[in-house]
Design a protein around this motif. Structure first.
Motif, PDB file in Angstrom:
ATOM      1  N   ASP A   1      35.672  53.396  36.962  1.00  0.00           N
ATOM      2  CA  ASP A   1      36.142  52.175  36.373  1.00  0.00           C
ATOM      3  C   ASP A   1      35.599  51.859  35.124  1.00  0.00           C
ATOM      4  N   ALA A   2      36.660  51.771  34.007  1.00  0.00           N
ATOM      5  CA  ALA A   2      36.134  51.603  32.701  1.00  0.00           C
ATOM      6  C   ALA A   2      35.794  49.990  32.665  1.00  0.00           C
ATOM      7  N   ARG A   3      36.218  49.340  33.708  1.00  0.00           N
ATOM      8  CA  ARG A   3      35.359  47.831  33.593  1.00  0.00           C
ATOM      9  C   ARG A   3      36.051  47.079  32.536  1.00  0.00           C
ATOM     10  N   LEU A   4      37.568  47.015  32.272  1.00  0.00           N
ATOM     11  CA  LEU A   4      37.927  46.183  31.432  1.00  0.00           C
ATOM     12  C   LEU A   4      38.182  44.908  31.982  1.00  0.00           C
ATOM     13  N   PRO A   5      37.557  43.758  31.328  1.00  0.00           N
ATOM     14  CA  PRO A   5      37.600  42.490  31.881  1.00  0.00           C
ATOM     15  C   PRO A   5      39.025  41.874  32.009  1.00  0.00           C
ATOM     16  N   VAL A   6      39.396  41.026  33.132  1.00  0.00           N
ATOM     17  CA  VAL A   6      40.647  40.476  32.975  1.00  0.00           C
ATOM     18  C   VAL A   6      40.560  39.215  32.241  1.00  0.00           C
ATOM     19  N   GLY A   7      39.414  38.518  32.254  1.00  0.00           N
ATOM     20  CA  GLY A   7      39.162  37.226  31.352  1.00  0.00           C
ATOM     21  C   GLY A   7      40.178  36.256  31.530  1.00  0.00           C
TER      22      GLY A   7
ATOM     23  N   LEU B   1      51.452  52.072  41.636  1.00  0.00           N
ATOM     24  CA  LEU B   1      51.348  50.549  41.329  1.00  0.00           C
ATOM     25  C   LEU B   1      50.336  49.942  41.995  1.00  0.00           C
ATOM     26  N   GLY B   2      49.770  49.011  41.240  1.00  0.00           N
ATOM     27  CA  GLY B   2      48.569  48.249  41.966  1.00  0.00           C
ATOM     28  C   GLY B   2      48.056  47.108  41.206  1.00  0.00           C
ATOM     29  N   VAL B   3      46.928  46.383  41.878  1.00  0.00           N
ATOM     30  CA  VAL B   3      46.342  45.120  41.232  1.00  0.00           C
ATOM     31  C   VAL B   3      45.164  45.800  40.424  1.00  0.00           C
ATOM     32  N   ALA B   4      45.207  45.428  39.127  1.00  0.00           N
ATOM     33  CA  ALA B   4      44.088  46.061  38.259  1.00  0.00           C
ATOM     34  C   ALA B   4      43.008  45.095  37.547  1.00  0.00           C
ATOM     35  N   GLY B   5      42.675  44.244  38.603  1.00  0.00           N
ATOM     36  CA  GLY B   5      41.605  43.275  38.371  1.00  0.00           C
ATOM     37  C   GLY B   5      42.077  41.777  38.595  1.00  0.00           C
ATOM     38  N   ALA B   6      41.303  40.963  38.981  1.00  0.00           N
ATOM     39  CA  ALA B   6      41.532  39.453  39.065  1.00  0.00           C
ATOM     40  C   ALA B   6      40.358  38.502  38.653  1.00  0.00           C
ATOM     41  N   THR B   7      40.754  37.151  38.427  1.00  0.00           N
ATOM     42  CA  THR B   7      39.586  36.243  38.196  1.00  0.00           C
ATOM     43  C   THR B   7      39.999  35.272  39.310  1.00  0.00           C
ATOM     44  N   GLU B   8      39.144  34.224  39.077  1.00  0.00           N
ATOM     45  CA  GLU B   8      39.857  33.096  39.968  1.00  0.00           C
ATOM     46  C   GLU B   8      41.008  32.420  39.539  1.00  0.00           C
TER      47      GLU B   8
END
Length: 293
Positions: free
Chosen positions: A126-132, A172-179
């Motif tokens: 994972d390149a770990r690109l933040p969702v922010g 198709l997918g989920v590519a990150g999330a925050t609260e």
């Protein structure tokens, strides 16, 4: 003590493609179902421990490598997404880990049956690109990526198609999330003539412009429909809008506005974005595929 041959095998897999045929390394036996389930349960109990995730990744890679089959049976591991193409030549396994920043990072494995008893294995990093706050850098729509700088995601659907006469896939997918925000992705994938995978081929058309992937951000408390319909010839997409005009540009307040768009596969092999389509009785939306904290 750790098997030295297995250690070398896993290091090589991390930095490059490795194909296994008749000369596959004979090392330690593959992990048993019960041991893999126990390892997975331990990881699920402590999602922030990515070292456990790496052990799971290594154990699955080793098991598939020794079997020489991409579709090697695995036990059911709740929270892991395990997809394969209809012809069983491609398999992609993905799962999520929590981070101290309140986001999610992803791990994965790509297995490609290159021919006969040869399987190519690619750990996904994972390149770990933040969702922010959910704002999406438009550059992501046009970047090609590899397993070493993968735009991490938990994929829940795989759609095969042909682009430029080569087997290709939509993921198709989920590519990150925050609260507050969930980010979703339509990713494209193709293998080159040497067998190396490339994430992001310019097969997506949006208002006459070519893109390699598409991403959306929406409020975490709402669900967005993004799934294949019509036997994989179209991708149904909920159109997103802010709940109030003054919230424009703030993804945490975006959700479905009761209109729907589609990506439709053209005869030329491109996926063309079309607005405001009439679609009958869509299936229930897929869950966010992100473990609950």
């Amino acid at each position: 003590m750790r098997n030295p041959r297995l250690s070398i095998l896993l290091i090589v897999l991390t930095i490059s493609t490795l194909s296994y045929g008749q000369s596959a390394l004979q090392s330690a036996p593959p992990i048993s179902d019960s041991a893999l389930v126990a390892l997975w349960d331990a990881s699920t109990a402590n999602l922030a421990d990515t070292l456990l995730g790496q052990k799971i990744q290594q154990a699955i890679i080793h098991r598939i490598a020794l079997s020489r089959k991409a579709i090697t049976p695995l036990p059911t591991l709740r929270g892991m997404r395990d997809l394969h193409s209809p012809d069983s030549l491609l398999r992609i396994i993905t799962w999520a880990h929590s981070t101290p920043e309140g986001e999610w990072s992803y791990m994965g494995i790509l297995a490609h049956q290159a021919g006969g008893s040869t399987v190519a294995l690619f750990p996904l990093h994972d390149a770990r690109l933040p969702v922010g706050r959910g704002l999406i850098d438009e550059q992501l729509f046009s970047e090609e990526r590899t397993p070493s700088n993968w735009l991490g995601a938990s994929y829940y659907a795989l759609v095969p198609f042909v682009w430029h006469s080569q087997p290709s896939y939509l993921l198709l997918g989920v590519a990150g999330a925050t609260e507050l925000v969930t980010r979703r992705v339509v990713e494209s994938l193709q293998f080159d003539k040497s067998g190396a995978p490339h994430f992001g081929i310019p097969c997506l058309m949006y208002q006459r412009k070519q893109y390699r992937r598409m991403l959306w951000s929406h409020g975490r408390r709402v669900a967005m429909t993004l799934h294949p319909i019509d036997d994989g010839r179209r991708i149904l997409i909920d159109h997103l809008s802010p709940s109030r005009p003054e919230f424009s540009g703030m993804p945490q307040f975006y959700g479905p506005d009761f209109s729907q768009d589609v990506l439709e596969l053209s005869p030329a092999g491109s996926w063309v974005y079309q607005f405001d389509q009439e679609v009958a009785a869509p299936k229930p939306p897929v869950s966010d595929s992100v473990p609950k904290k």
